[in-house]
Scaffold this motif. Sequence first.
Motif, mmCIF file in Angstrom:
data_model
loop_
_atom_site.group_PDB
_atom_site.id
_atom_site.type_symbol
_atom_site.label_atom_id
_atom_site.label_comp_id
_atom_site.label_asym_id
_atom_site.label_seq_id
_atom_site.Cartn_x
_atom_site.Cartn_y
_atom_site.Cartn_z
ATOM 1 N N LEU B 103 42.525 41.453 54.971
ATOM 2 C CA LEU B 103 41.845 41.558 56.484
ATOM 3 C C LEU B 103 43.107 43.003 56.248
ATOM 4 O O LEU B 103 42.991 43.489 57.712
ATOM 5 N N VAL B 104 44.041 43.167 56.264
ATOM 6 C CA VAL B 104 45.320 44.155 56.309
ATOM 7 C C VAL B 104 43.782 45.822 56.366
ATOM 8 O O VAL B 104 44.636 46.628 57.129
ATOM 9 N N LEU B 107 42.185 45.301 59.093
ATOM 10 C CA LEU B 107 42.490 46.255 60.478
ATOM 11 C C LEU B 107 42.652 47.465 60.932
ATOM 12 O O LEU B 107 42.643 48.012 61.856
ATOM 13 N N GLU B 108 43.609 47.498 59.151
ATOM 14 C CA GLU B 108 43.688 49.822 59.075
ATOM 15 C C GLU B 108 41.859 49.970 59.611
ATOM 16 O O GLU B 108 42.172 51.072 60.555
ATOM 17 N N VAL B 110 39.562 48.872 61.212
ATOM 18 C CA VAL B 110 38.798 49.278 62.207
ATOM 19 C C VAL B 110 40.333 49.808 63.704
ATOM 20 O O VAL B 110 39.502 50.896 64.250
ATOM 21 N N SER B 111 41.039 49.593 63.224
ATOM 22 C CA SER B 111 42.285 50.664 63.863
ATOM 23 C C SER B 111 41.531 52.397 63.378
ATOM 24 O O SER B 111 41.736 53.724 64.802
ATOM 25 N N LEU B 114 38.505 53.337 65.911
ATOM 26 C CA LEU B 114 38.644 53.634 66.850
ATOM 27 C C LEU B 114 38.966 54.362 67.636
ATOM 28 O O LEU B 114 38.645 55.559 68.290
ATOM 29 N N ASP B 115 40.510 54.678 66.358
ATOM 30 C CA ASP B 115 41.178 56.243 67.140
ATOM 31 C C ASP B 115 39.928 57.482 67.232
ATOM 32 O O ASP B 115 39.991 58.530 67.195
ATOM 33 N N GLU B 118 37.676 57.604 70.209
ATOM 34 C CA GLU B 118 38.416 57.444 71.306
ATOM 35 C C GLU B 118 38.426 59.761 70.841
ATOM 36 O O GLU B 118 38.951 60.153 72.087
ATOM 37 N N ASP B 119 39.096 59.721 70.032
ATOM 38 C CA ASP B 119 39.750 61.544 69.983
ATOM 39 C C ASP B 119 38.435 62.131 69.611
ATOM 40 O O ASP B 119 38.173 63.502 70.256
ATOM 41 N N ARG B 122 37.465 61.899 73.515
ATOM 42 C CA ARG B 122 38.457 62.693 74.674
ATOM 43 C C ARG B 122 39.632 63.386 73.655
ATOM 44 O O ARG B 122 40.982 62.726 73.081
ATOM 45 N N GLU B 125 43.749 64.236 73.559
ATOM 46 C CA GLU B 125 44.847 63.363 74.453
ATOM 47 C C GLU B 125 45.741 62.294 73.605
ATOM 48 O O GLU B 125 46.696 61.759 74.237
ATOM 49 N N ARG B 126 45.525 61.849 72.814
ATOM 50 C CA ARG B 126 45.880 60.903 71.935
ATOM 51 C C ARG B 126 47.311 61.701 71.858
ATOM 52 O O ARG B 126 48.250 61.217 71.381
ATOM 53 N N LEU B 129 49.456 62.258 74.452
ATOM 54 C CA LEU B 129 50.230 60.326 74.955
ATOM 55 C C LEU B 129 51.216 59.902 73.778
ATOM 56 O O LEU B 129 52.059 59.479 73.776
ATOM 57 N N ASP B 130 50.744 61.034 72.580
ATOM 58 C CA ASP B 130 51.381 60.165 71.021
ATOM 59 C C ASP B 130 53.307 61.309 70.905
ATOM 60 O O ASP B 130 54.104 60.263 70.803
#
Lengths: 266, 136
Positions: B103-104, B107-108, B110-111, B114-115, B118-119, B122, B125-126, B129-130
């Motif tokens: 699962l670890v 989850l990474e 999926v993360s 998503l990044d 989004e990158d 946009r 933008e990340r 923000l970061d």
Amino acid sequence: MSQRPLGYRASHAVGLAGTVLAAVLVAFVITAGYCATELAPGAPPFGGGRLVATNTVELATNVSVSNPGVYPIGGLVVQAQVRYGGANGSLIGTGLSPSTSVSADSSAILPVTLGVMFGPEMPSVLLTHDARLAAWFWANGTYALVFDVHLTLQGNLTWGAPFFGLAIGVGSPRPASEGSLAYPVSVSFTDEAQFPLVGQLQYTLHEASGTACGNGSIAIGVAAGGSYANGSTSYLASGCSLDGGSVSARFTSSAWLLALPSEALP
Amino acid sequence: VAVVLLLGFVLVPAAFLAQLRSLGVHAPVDPLAVAIWGMVLVALGTAEYLVRPTRAYGPATIAYALAILGYLLWLGARSPLSVTYHGATLALGYGGLLSIAMLVPLLELVSGILDTAEDARRPGERVRLDFPPAAV
């Protein structure tokens, strides 16, 4: 302060969940490993022989498992197998415990019963001689919900023969009626098994050629661990000679039908 | 980050396997293979950290997650761990633990997806923000 877009927030939350899960799993593995070292199994020798069916006795032991850790053991089952003559030798008995769970910080007792059948596979030498039999034990269970554990142990089982040191002796003949000869027959042995013997010992006297020429029967009643010595008289027809002959015997009762090893007569 | 990953993926497993060997227990995993897997994971994890201020971060996270998944599957194929010690044989099946452990990296993964998405939508933008520009 600008609002972070939903996709980045979701990514951050998922990544954080993964990190937390990884930390929890590492802590779980470390504590489960430590608790596993605290487990303490123990098993006294098999004992308490009990006749459960014809020619079948049941020996029992109680395997104890102490689990002082914080993780349970589930579905724990212990199996046993005893063989004569090593790993590929004759199967003497098999045993099985009921499935038991051991909660965290507790202990449990698993009764393991070993069924021993005095059937055709049982070497007759084990009826009259003690032995150290090879025994295998298997324990299967689930530790801490996720680890499947399969433990194999090899040990020994001290076998006590029910007719240990069986000696059937034939004394000097004396004349009897109608030309036959009366032979005094003595029987002695020690019941070193863990169960009593009650029944009849039927013996047959053979000439050197193997021809049966006399027989007799003696009532047997001996407690586990007890010694037996008794005698009777057997009548042989004239012309029979026991020089170089042998004696065969079998033990019978409502629960037993055992063929004992044949012995040469002196 | 590299030091922590080196500890977790290379040094601790190597020490654990060496400890087993010193006890006369031969683990069914090749220490060299474990070390190679560990070095690959250290390299990918360090790269992921280094490229965080760039658009390569999402794909690097995906690559790192897939490598960890591969490592867990490789370890899973070697379950159960079977050891013989003083005449006793212990087989330890850790498939259940690995199923949860997978699962670890999932989850990474999926993360990372998503990044990456989004990158792409946009650009920059990340990073703003970061890593906001320092106030002058």
